[in-house]
Design a protein around this motif. Structure first.
Motif, mmCIF file in Angstrom:
data_model
loop_
_atom_site.group_PDB
_atom_site.id
_atom_site.type_symbol
_atom_site.label_atom_id
_atom_site.label_comp_id
_atom_site.label_asym_id
_atom_site.label_seq_id
_atom_site.Cartn_x
_atom_site.Cartn_y
_atom_site.Cartn_z
ATOM 1 N N ARG A 30 0.754 -1.021 0.061
ATOM 2 C CA ARG A 30 -0.140 -0.068 -0.026
ATOM 3 C C ARG A 30 0.835 1.206 -0.005
ATOM 4 O O ARG A 30 1.957 1.148 0.544
ATOM 5 N N PRO A 31 0.264 2.416 -0.349
ATOM 6 C CA PRO A 31 1.103 3.683 -0.568
ATOM 7 C C PRO A 31 1.436 4.097 0.808
ATOM 8 O O PRO A 31 0.929 4.081 2.046
ATOM 9 N N LEU A 32 2.766 4.660 1.163
ATOM 10 C CA LEU A 32 3.289 5.178 2.350
ATOM 11 C C LEU A 32 2.142 6.728 2.330
ATOM 12 O O LEU A 32 1.971 7.184 1.412
ATOM 13 N N ARG A 33 2.134 7.228 3.536
ATOM 14 C CA ARG A 33 1.432 8.565 3.846
ATOM 15 C C ARG A 33 2.219 8.974 5.109
ATOM 16 O O ARG A 33 3.061 8.581 5.715
ATOM 17 N N PRO A 34 2.019 10.290 5.206
ATOM 18 C CA PRO A 34 2.538 11.058 6.496
ATOM 19 C C PRO A 34 2.273 10.366 7.719
ATOM 20 O O PRO A 34 3.299 10.481 8.586
ATOM 21 N N ALA A 35 1.259 9.689 8.030
ATOM 22 C CA ALA A 35 0.913 9.227 9.146
ATOM 23 C C ALA A 35 1.298 7.570 9.393
ATOM 24 O O ALA A 35 0.895 7.071 10.300
ATOM 25 N N SER A 36 1.846 7.149 8.212
ATOM 26 C CA SER A 36 2.259 5.616 8.149
ATOM 27 C C SER A 36 3.316 5.267 9.402
ATOM 28 O O SER A 36 2.868 4.329 9.929
ATOM 29 N N PRO A 37 4.205 6.051 9.894
ATOM 30 C CA PRO A 37 4.776 5.663 11.045
ATOM 31 C C PRO A 37 4.003 5.607 12.281
ATOM 32 O O PRO A 37 4.275 4.447 13.015
ATOM 33 N N ALA A 38 2.991 6.348 12.532
ATOM 34 C CA ALA A 38 1.936 6.052 13.349
ATOM 35 C C ALA A 38 1.268 4.715 13.214
ATOM 36 O O ALA A 38 0.934 4.052 14.365
ATOM 37 N N THR A 39 0.774 4.577 12.236
ATOM 38 C CA THR A 39 -0.142 3.281 11.744
ATOM 39 C C THR A 39 0.633 1.952 12.037
ATOM 40 O O THR A 39 0.010 1.015 12.517
ATOM 41 N N HIS A 40 1.954 2.238 11.512
ATOM 42 C CA HIS A 40 2.976 0.987 11.732
ATOM 43 C C HIS A 40 3.033 0.731 13.388
ATOM 44 O O HIS A 40 3.371 -0.264 13.653
ATOM 45 N N ALA A 41 3.325 1.657 14.152
ATOM 46 C CA ALA A 41 3.424 1.526 15.376
ATOM 47 C C ALA A 41 2.159 1.101 16.080
ATOM 48 O O ALA A 41 2.364 0.066 16.845
ATOM 49 N N LEU A 42 1.174 1.580 15.871
ATOM 50 C CA LEU A 42 -0.338 0.740 16.203
ATOM 51 C C LEU A 42 -0.469 -0.730 15.804
ATOM 52 O O LEU A 42 -0.461 -1.470 16.613
ATOM 53 N N LEU A 43 -0.105 -1.099 14.488
ATOM 54 C CA LEU A 43 -0.301 -2.423 14.182
ATOM 55 C C LEU A 43 0.668 -3.126 14.840
ATOM 56 O O LEU A 43 0.595 -4.165 15.538
ATOM 57 N N ARG A 44 2.098 -2.763 15.009
ATOM 58 C CA ARG A 44 3.018 -3.714 16.045
ATOM 59 C C ARG A 44 2.389 -3.552 17.437
ATOM 60 O O ARG A 44 2.752 -4.926 17.862
ATOM 61 N N HIS A 45 1.945 -2.812 17.918
ATOM 62 C CA HIS A 45 1.317 -2.913 19.247
ATOM 63 C C HIS A 45 0.105 -3.933 19.359
ATOM 64 O O HIS A 45 0.215 -4.743 20.124
ATOM 65 N N LEU A 46 -0.675 -4.049 18.247
ATOM 66 C CA LEU A 46 -1.861 -4.900 18.285
ATOM 67 C C LEU A 46 -1.265 -6.307 18.009
ATOM 68 O O LEU A 46 -1.846 -7.290 18.832
ATOM 69 N N ALA A 47 -0.037 -6.563 17.416
ATOM 70 C CA ALA A 47 0.557 -7.610 17.321
ATOM 71 C C ALA A 47 1.027 -8.203 18.684
ATOM 72 O O ALA A 47 0.814 -9.216 18.936
ATOM 73 N N ASP A 48 1.722 -7.352 19.249
ATOM 74 C CA ASP A 48 2.174 -7.768 20.570
ATOM 75 C C ASP A 48 1.106 -8.010 21.726
ATOM 76 O O ASP A 48 1.326 -8.807 22.547
ATOM 77 N N ALA A 49 -0.161 -7.301 21.412
ATOM 78 C CA ALA A 49 -1.127 -7.478 22.397
ATOM 79 C C ALA A 49 -1.776 -8.679 21.993
ATOM 80 O O ALA A 49 -2.846 -9.150 22.710
ATOM 81 N N GLY A 50 -1.698 -9.341 20.881
ATOM 82 C CA GLY A 50 -2.110 -10.777 20.742
ATOM 83 C C GLY A 50 -3.593 -10.446 19.922
ATOM 84 O O GLY A 50 -4.278 -11.356 19.830
ATOM 85 N N PHE A 51 -3.559 -9.253 19.605
ATOM 86 C CA PHE A 51 -5.084 -9.054 18.550
ATOM 87 C C PHE A 51 -4.817 -9.428 17.374
ATOM 88 O O PHE A 51 -4.052 -9.060 16.593
ATOM 89 N N ALA A 52 -5.744 -10.597 17.122
ATOM 90 C CA ALA A 52 -5.603 -11.267 15.527
ATOM 91 C C ALA A 52 -6.228 -10.796 14.727
ATOM 92 O O ALA A 52 -6.109 -10.891 13.498
ATOM 93 N N GLY A 53 -6.995 -9.324 14.842
ATOM 94 C CA GLY A 53 -7.930 -8.905 14.027
ATOM 95 C C GLY A 53 -7.607 -7.658 13.110
ATOM 96 O O GLY A 53 -8.265 -6.802 13.055
#
Length: 264
Positions: A30-53
């Motif tokens: 997907r295209p990168l955006r100015p807010a992409s680093p924030a989104t990537h941090a969010l997705l890493r957190h969800l993975a670490d939290a065990g959220f599979a969705g």
């Protein structure tokens, strides 16, 4: 880790990134955006939290596109299949959204730059998805299993995401704009969703206001993008969306008491 020689398959759905999202093997680019680093941090957190969705963030490819894990299943696009609009499917979405909110509550958004947040009464509680549209939910076996497209994620609130979801999925709009078996059942499905989610009483008292604000906020985003030359959103607005939006605003005003009463 990633085989760049694999065939790129365009993924259908959505308007903001239409034609720019592809599948490569078991990944999505997907295209990168100015807010992409924030989104990537969010997705890493969800993975670490065990959220599979939610998709997993895997990196950036040699074309400067974000690389996400492909979530198997079906994202709902028109013409909507009847099974995706059942009350049971609605229940599963409510549970998925509730579980996302539980997983994200421990995430600190402060270090990052985000997309535009919801208005002040509905911001600051947690990072909400902010775009729980039909084509941003993946289903398997008739059950909602994942949220995708976190481009609009930003500090918001649980009630804001619930407002977005019921507005689009119940749906909350004049029956003239509902051409499937949900017609005439919007208020019933509104109550069903908030019960399945377990929305607290305090949030039920402000949900109707959140729905109206969410409607305005989403159309402001679309209108701003169209004014800045976004072809997909311009096409959407030229197809009668502005007239539908205004009539829906009027409907919210006319039905406010009924909408609130069904939540009590």
């Amino acid at each position: 880790m990633l085989d760049e020689s694999d065939t790129e398959v365009p993924l259908v759905g959505g308007t903001a990134n239409r034609g720019r999202v592809v599948r490569v093997a078991d990944t999505v680019r997907r295209p990168l955006r100015p807010a992409s680093p924030a989104t990537h941090a969010l997705l890493r957190h969800l993975a670490d939290a065990g959220f599979a969705g939610a998709p997993r963030f895997l990196g950036v490819d040699d074309q400067d596109r974000e690389v996400l894990s492909f979530v198997p299943g079906t994202a709902i696009t028109p013409p909507y299949p009847p099974w995706a609009l059942t009350d049971e499917a609605l229940d599963s979405l409510a549970v998925l959204l509730r579980d996302y909110h539980r997983a994200v509550r421990t995430f600190d958004p402060a270090p990052y730059t985000w997309s535009a947040s919801p208005p002040a009464p509905f911001a600051g509680e947690l990072v909400s998805h902010n775009d729980v549209n039909l084509d941003n939910v993946v289903f398997r076996d008739g059950r909602a299993v994942a949220l995708i497209d976190f481009d609009l994620a930003a500090p918001g609130s649980g009630v804001w995401d619930v407002a977005c979801a019921v507005r689009l999925w119940a749906p909350l709009r004049p029956d003239r704009y509902v051409d499937d078996h949900r017609r005439g059942r919007g208020l019933f499905r509104l109550r069903r969703f908030v019960d399945a989610y377990g929305l607290p009483d305090a949030d039920r008292t402000r949900l109707v206001t959140a729905v109206r604000h969410n409607h305005e906020w989403c159309y402001d985003i679309v209108g701003t993008a169209a004014a800045n030359g976004h072809a997909g959103f311009s096409e959407y607005l030229s197809g009668g969306a502005l007239q539908r939006a205004e009539r829906t605003r009027q409907w919210y005003d006319e039905q406010a008491d009924r909408l609130q009463a069904v939540l009590l």
